[in-house]
Write an enzyme that holds these catalytic residues in place. Sequence first.
Site, PDB file in Angstrom:
ATOM      1  N   LYS A   1       0.836  -1.197   0.000  1.00  0.00           N
ATOM      2  CA  LYS A   1       0.000   0.000   0.000  1.00  0.00           C
ATOM      3  C   LYS A   1       0.871   1.247   0.000  1.00  0.00           C
ATOM      4  O   LYS A   1       0.469   2.309  -0.414  1.00  0.00           O
ATOM      5  CB  LYS A   1      -0.903   0.016   1.225  1.00  0.00           C
ATOM      6  CG  LYS A   1      -2.116  -0.873   1.029  1.00  0.00           C
ATOM      7  CD  LYS A   1      -3.133  -0.664   2.108  1.00  0.00           C
ATOM      8  CE  LYS A   1      -4.311  -1.610   1.894  1.00  0.00           C
ATOM      9  NZ  LYS A   1      -4.986  -1.964   3.110  1.00  0.00           N
TER      10      LYS A   1
HETATM   11  N1  GLU Z   1     -10.014  -6.212   4.750  1.00  0.00           N
HETATM   12  C1  GLU Z   1      -9.248  -7.101   3.939  1.00  0.00           C
HETATM   13  C2  GLU Z   1      -8.177  -6.321   3.190  1.00  0.00           C
HETATM   14  O1  GLU Z   1      -8.308  -5.108   3.024  1.00  0.00           O
HETATM   15  C3  GLU Z   1     -10.081  -7.860   2.932  1.00  0.00           C
HETATM   16  C4  GLU Z   1     -10.941  -8.848   3.588  1.00  0.00           C
HETATM   17  C5  GLU Z   1     -11.674  -9.785   2.667  1.00  0.00           C
HETATM   18  O2  GLU Z   1     -11.952  -9.400   1.528  1.00  0.00           O
HETATM   19  O3  GLU Z   1     -11.998 -10.873   3.108  1.00  0.00           O
HETATM   20  O4  GLU Z   1      -7.216  -6.909   2.769  1.00  0.00           O
END
Ligand code: GLU
Length: 322
Positions: free
Chosen positions: A251
């Site tokens: 990120k």
């Molecule tokens: N919150 C997770 C992420 O940003 C993704 C969770 C999911 O899609 O199961 O990597």
Amino acid sequence: MPRGRFAPTPSGKMHIGNALIALLSWLQMRSADGQFVLRIEDIDVNRSREDLAEALVNDLKWLGLDWDEGPDRGGPCGPYRQSLRQELYEHELQKLHEQGLLYPCYCSRADIAAAASAPHGLASEGKRYPGTCRRLSPEEAQAKAVRKQPSLRIITPEDPLLFQDGIAGVNECRLSDGGDFVVKRADGIISYQLAVVVDDALMGITHVLRGADLLDSTPRQLLLYQKLGYDAPSFAHAPLIVDAEGRRLAKRSRGLSLSFLRAQGIRPQHVVGWLAWSAGLLDRPEDVSPSELVGGFDLSKVRSEPIRLTDEAFRLLFPLHP
Ligand code: GLU
């Protein structure tokens, strides 16, 4: 009615890899007359930032995506932010407790790494948990509890588990390869594995499409669906975008955030077309809006191998910077 979701963690700026996942899960729903949910996964307050959550929403809108339910729109399955759903998680955790599936664990990361028998477990979970605290006598557990807050782990079965992934194909794995996993951390925060299952189940999500980095979480989540008494959704794990050497984009790769692309004057249709081409939905990169891709969308066209950001692919993404 099919229901899909995009569930970002607001711990960094949205980059092209996240944008690809959002686009594909949106297309999967819009091409099936389904509903699309936006959920902000800010359960870990130490990693999440409000300004980044706002930026994510703006980036998605800029790309041309919309959603039927979400933190900004509300809906029948809210709240759509994990930080506001603590009671729901505790309620489901209690169901696991009552089945005798949980035990307190006092091990630190260093304890686990140092355990002689710790082979490498699941990639996303680090070392295999050797089960140390599962074998504690009540007296030993009590002595440890005086000194340390425990995490809670769920007992995993030994049997191999088979599941069909909509992009990655048939997967076989053994949950016990990662060992018993954490459902509530020692700092009181519900683990990603439990929170995501509770949310997807209670929000009626029928299709989960997300990044391939979460493929090895799926068996753990299937176990939780089963033990909590919910039907599991279908899963599809889309390829990650990696650099020319095959390393994952982080990120923090500032240059590939949507806000950076936007600041360079690159149009959203250009980014969407590039993403669709990279994923195998278009034969060549051409500027399109997400809605123009709905008619021709077919999950089976989505490639399963990682998308390499070669010099050529990079030049196609940045036409203004030859
Ligand atoms: N919150 C997770 C992420 O940003 C993704 C969770 C999911 O899609 O199961 O990597």
